[in-house]
Motif scaffolding. Structure first.
Motif, PDB file in Angstrom:
ATOM      1  N   GLN A   1      -1.641  11.885   9.315  1.00 25.51           N
ATOM      2  CA  GLN A   1      -1.033  10.562   9.159  1.00 25.51           C
ATOM      3  C   GLN A   1       0.126  10.362  10.121  1.00 25.51           C
ATOM      4  O   GLN A   1       0.286   9.286  10.717  1.00 25.51           O
TER       5      GLN A   1
ATOM      6  N   LYS B   1       0.939   4.174  -2.985  1.00 22.92           N
ATOM      7  CA  LYS B   1       0.512   5.561  -2.789  1.00 22.92           C
ATOM      8  C   LYS B   1       1.663   6.548  -3.053  1.00 22.92           C
ATOM      9  O   LYS B   1       1.423   7.684  -3.467  1.00 22.92           O
TER      10      LYS B   1
ATOM     11  N   TYR C   1      -5.062   1.749  -6.675  1.00 21.21           N
ATOM     12  CA  TYR C   1      -5.242   3.107  -6.165  1.00 21.21           C
ATOM     13  C   TYR C   1      -5.671   4.003  -7.321  1.00 21.21           C
ATOM     14  O   TYR C   1      -5.117   3.925  -8.418  1.00 21.21           O
TER      15      TYR C   1
ATOM     16  N   ASN D   1      -4.677  11.693   3.075  1.00 25.44           N
ATOM     17  CA  ASN D   1      -3.588  12.404   2.391  1.00 25.44           C
ATOM     18  C   ASN D   1      -3.117  13.632   3.150  1.00 25.44           C
ATOM     19  O   ASN D   1      -2.349  14.445   2.626  1.00 25.44           O
TER      20      ASN D   1
ATOM     21  N   ARG E   1     -14.482   4.321   4.657  1.00 25.31           N
ATOM     22  CA  ARG E   1     -13.891   2.993   4.444  1.00 25.31           C
ATOM     23  C   ARG E   1     -15.001   1.961   4.294  1.00 25.31           C
ATOM     24  O   ARG E   1     -16.100   2.141   4.816  1.00 25.31           O
TER      25      ARG E   1
ATOM     26  N   GLU F   1       0.793  -1.228   0.000  1.00 26.90           N
ATOM     27  CA  GLU F   1       0.000   0.000   0.000  1.00 26.90           C
ATOM     28  C   GLU F   1       0.825   1.277   0.000  1.00 26.90           C
ATOM     29  O   GLU F   1       0.605   2.179  -0.813  1.00 26.90           O
TER      30      GLU F   1
ATOM     31  N   GLY G   1      -8.250   3.719  -2.429  1.00 27.90           N
ATOM     32  CA  GLY G   1      -7.488   2.495  -2.681  1.00 27.90           C
ATOM     33  C   GLY G   1      -8.179   1.284  -2.100  1.00 27.90           C
ATOM     34  O   GLY G   1      -8.979   1.387  -1.159  1.00 27.90           O
TER      35      GLY G   1
ATOM     36  N   TYR H   1     -14.177   6.390  -1.876  1.00 29.42           N
ATOM     37  CA  TYR H   1     -14.476   4.992  -1.587  1.00 29.42           C
ATOM     38  C   TYR H   1     -15.826   4.554  -2.149  1.00 29.42           C
ATOM     39  O   TYR H   1     -16.029   3.372  -2.421  1.00 29.42           O
TER      40      TYR H   1
ATOM     41  N   LEU I   1      -5.003   4.322   8.250  1.00 29.54           N
ATOM     42  CA  LEU I   1      -4.591   4.868   6.958  1.00 29.54           C
ATOM     43  C   LEU I   1      -5.753   5.499   6.192  1.00 29.54           C
ATOM     44  O   LEU I   1      -5.586   5.946   5.063  1.00 29.54           O
ATOM     45  N   SER I   2      -6.941   5.517   6.804  1.00 34.20           N
ATOM     46  CA  SER I   2      -8.137   5.976   6.106  1.00 34.20           C
ATOM     47  C   SER I   2      -8.419   7.456   6.363  1.00 34.20           C
ATOM     48  O   SER I   2      -8.093   7.999   7.419  1.00 34.20           O
ATOM     49  N   ARG I   3      -9.098   8.085   5.403  1.00 38.66           N
ATOM     50  CA  ARG I   3      -9.463   9.502   5.524  1.00 38.66           C
ATOM     51  C   ARG I   3     -10.678   9.647   6.433  1.00 38.66           C
ATOM     52  O   ARG I   3     -11.647   8.887   6.343  1.00 38.66           O
TER      53      ARG I   3
ATOM     54  N   GLU J   1      -8.267   7.520   0.838  1.00 34.21           N
ATOM     55  CA  GLU J   1      -6.961   7.549   1.487  1.00 34.21           C
ATOM     56  C   GLU J   1      -6.755   8.822   2.316  1.00 34.21           C
ATOM     57  O   GLU J   1      -7.193   9.908   1.932  1.00 34.21           O
TER      58      GLU J   1
END
Length: 516
Positions: free
Chosen positions: A440, A247, A283, A435, A417, A243, A478, A289, A404-406, A433
Motif C-alpha cells: 500500500q 478500514k 466493510y 492489507n 475488484r 474508505e 469493502g 469480493y 487500494l485493491s488487493r 482490500e
C-alpha cells in the motif's frame, strides 16, 4: 436581498388591523389525511362510527364558496397510498388531500367571513368530525378553523403545475407542494435508505460515522474541496470518501461496519454527477469480493422487489431485469466483445494505441495512455459502459488503476475488484482490500508522484493509514454504492437533480424561470 410585493404585504397589515395574527402558534394536529382515508375505507357514514373529533393542518389548494357553505381542499403530509373508489367505481389512490365542509351556521358569521378571505396557498388548521358529501367524498365537517400561516407571494398555476426543471430544482419547496410525483420520489428515497440500513443491521453490521473534514483526502481518485480551519491554522479537505477511516475501524476490531455518508468532489455537474452526493460504504472482515457480489445481488434485487413490487422495471427507455444471478465478466473480455481486439492485443499498449488511432480522431495535443490499465479505462468508457443495461459485475481490473485493491493471487497484474454497472451507469465499486502495508505504501507513493506531475485526482500519501495497516488488518472486502444513482433507477428519474432535494446550482440570475 429579497423584495416583498407591497400588495401582498398589505394583506398582512389588513389581517393585523382586524386582529388576526397571520402567523399564529399553538395548534394541535391529531391526524393526517392518509390515516383518515384508511380508517374510513368502506364506511358509508363516518359520522355514525363514533370516530370522534379530528384536527388537521395543511395548505389550501382549492376553495369554493357557495352561499352559506364553503368547501376547502387541504393538502397535508399524508401519502396517497390508500386505495379507494371514486363515484364512478374507478380505483384511485387517496391521501395527501382532504376536503373541509364549512357551513356558516356551524362556524359562525365571524369565522366564516375570515375563511372567505383565505388565499390559495395559505396554511389552515381545522377541527371537526368526519362525513361524506353527496358525491361520496370523505370530508371534515368543520366546527372551527383558523389561518395558520399566510402566503405572501403569488401561488403557481394549479392546473399546469410547476414544470420547469431549473425552477423545480432551485425552489424545491414549491416543487414539493405542487407536484405529487416529486413528493413520492423523495418518500421512496427515504424508504430505500431505511431498507438498506435495516438490511445491514440485520446482518450484524455496525453503523458508524467518520470525519467529513479530513487533513488528507483519501479513499478515491478525485479532486477535493479545500477549506481552512482558523483555530488550528491548517488546511482541511471535505471528504471524497470515508474508505480509509472505515478500514481503520476494521483494524481496531470492528469486523462489519457501514456508513451512509455525504461525500464532496470538486468536479463538474452532469445528469449523473453532483459535487455533494450520498454513498453507502461498508466493510466486511473475513470476506472477499466474490461474497460482496452475492450480497449486492441480494441487497439490490430485494430492494427493487420491496419498493417496486417486481424485479423488472422501466428506466430511461430500457427494461431492467434485476432477477438474479447477474452477469459477471472480466473487463478485457467485455472490451474484446465490443472492439474485436483479442485478449492478447489487450495486453499490449502499442497494439491498443494503434487500434485507437485507427478508430478515433486524435488531436495533436492529446496525451494518450502509456500503460495497459489506463488504456483499458479509456476503452471501457468509450466502448463498453454504454452497452451494459442489465446489472453486470465487471471484474478483472488492472492493478495500476486500482490503488487500494488487493492483488489477485493467480495474476498479480490484476486485482480482486468489481464494478456494478446498471443502465450504462456505474452503481457500485468493490474489492478485496489491500492489507499489505508495504504494498500500500508503494502504491500511495506512485499516486503521490502522479499528483506531483499534475494529476490532481491522484491520491495523497496517507502515512497514518499506513501506520494503521502496520498493526494488521484481517482479510477484508469493502464496497461503495451510489445512493443517488440507485434512487434514480428506482424512481425512473434520469437526472441526479431529481433525486437530491437541494442540488448544487449556479448562482441565481436575473430573469430566473418562474412557474408556469
Amino acid at each position: 436581498m429579497y423584495t416583498f410585493d407591497p400588495d401582498w404585504l398589505a394583506k398582512l397589515e389588513e389581517l393585523r388591523a382586524r386582529g388576526v395574527e397571520p402567523y399564529p402558534n399553538g395548534f394541535e394536529v391529531t391526524h393526517v389525511s392518509t390515516d383518515l382515508h384508511a380508517a374510513m375505507q368502506g364506511v358509508e357514514k363516518p359520522e355514525e362510527t363514533g370516530f370522534g373529533e379530528v384536527r388537521i393542518g395543511g395548505r389550501v389548494m382549492f376553495r369554493n364558496h357557495m352561499g352559506r357553505t364553503m368547501f376547502i381542499r387541504v393538502q397535508d403530509s399524508g401519502e396517497p397510498t390508500v386505495r379507494s373508489t371514486d363515484k364512478d367505481g374507478n380505483e384511485v389512490l387517496v391521501g395527501g388531500l382532504i376536503q373541509l365542509w364549512v357551513p356558516r351556521n356551524d362556524v359562525g358569521d365571524e369565522m366564516f367571513a375570515e375563511l372567505k378571505k383565505i388565499d390559495i396557498g395559505d396554511w389552515i388548521w381545522a377541527r371537526g368530525t368526519l362525513m361524506r358529501t353527496r358525491s361520496g367524498e370523505l370530508s371534515i365537517h368543520v366546527a372551527e378553523a383558523h389561518l395558520a400561516a399566510k402566503i405572501i407571494t403569488p401561488f403557481p398555476d394549479r392546473f399546469h403545475g410547476v414544470n420547469d426543471p431549473e425552477f423545480r430544482a432551485r425552489q424545491r419547496y414549491v416543487d414539493l407542494f405542487m407536484n405529487a410525483d416529486t413528493r413520492e420520489t423523495f418518500r421512496l428515497r427515504s424508504r430505500m435508505i431505511r431498507h438498506i440500513r435495516h438490511y445491514f443491521e440485520d446482518r450484524g453490521f455496525l453503523e458508524v460515522e467518520t470525519p467529513m473534514l479530513q487533513a488528507i483526502p483519501g479513499g478515491a481518485a478525485a479532486r477535493p474541496f479545500v477549506t481552512h480551519h482558523n483555530a488550528l491554522d491548517m488546511q482541511l479537505f471535505m471528504r471524497i470518501a470515508p474508505e480509509l477511516y472505515l478500514k481503520r475501524l476494521v483494524v481496531g476490531g470492528f469486523d462489519k461496519v457501514f456508513e451512509i455518508n455525504r461525500n464532496f468532489r470538486n468536479e463538474g455537474l452532469s445528469v449523473r454527477h453532483n459535487p455533494e452526493f450520498t454513498m453507502l460504504e461498508f466493510y466486511w472482515a473475513w470476506a472477499d469480493y466474490t461474497q460482496l457480489m452475492d450480497l449486492t445481488e441480494d441487497l439490490i434485487s430485494g430492494l427493487v422487489q420491496d419498493l417496486r413490487g417486481t424485479t423488472v422495471v422501466e428506466f430511461g427507455g430500457h427494461t431492467l431485469d434485476f432477477t438474479t444471478p447477474w452477469r459477471r465478466a472480466d473487463m478485457d473480455v467485455l472490451i474484446s466483445e465490443q472492439t474485436g481486439l483479442t485478449l492478447e492485443q489487450l495486453q499490449d499498449p502499442a497494439a491498443m494505441e494503434a487500434w485507437w488511432r485507427a478508430h478515433h480522431e486524435v488531436a495533436e495535443d492529446t496525451v494518450l495512455p502509456t500503460v495497459r490499465g489506463k488504456w483499458w479505462e479509456w476503452y471501457f468508457d468509450a466502448h463498453v459502459e454504454r452497452t451494459l443495461v442489465n446489472p453486470t459485475f465487471v471484474t478483472g481490473f488492472p492493478t495500476e488503476i486500482s490503488p487500494l485493491s488487493r492483488r489477485n493471487d493467480a495474476d498479480p497484474s490484476r486485482v480482486d475488484r468489481f464494478e456494478l454497472v446498471i443502465a450504462t451507469w456505474e452503481i457500485a465499486n468493490a474489492f478485496s482490500e489491500l492489507n499489505d502495508p508495504v504494498d500500500q505504501a508503494e502504491r500511495f507513493a506512485a499516486q503521490a508522484k502522479a499528483r506531483e506531475a499534475g494529476d490532481h485526482e491522484s491520491m495523497y500519501f496517507d502515512a497514518d493509514y499506513i501506520r494503521a495497516l502496520s498493526y494488521g488488518m484481517p482479510p477484508t472486502a469493502g464496497e461503495g454504492i451510489g445512493i443517488d444513482r440507485l434512487a434514480m433507477l428506482l424512481t425512473g428519474r434520469t437526472s441526479i437533480r431529481e433525486v437530491i432535494l437541494f442540488p448544487t446550482l449556479r448562482p441565481e440570475r436575473t430573469g430566473e424561470p418562474t412557474p408556469e
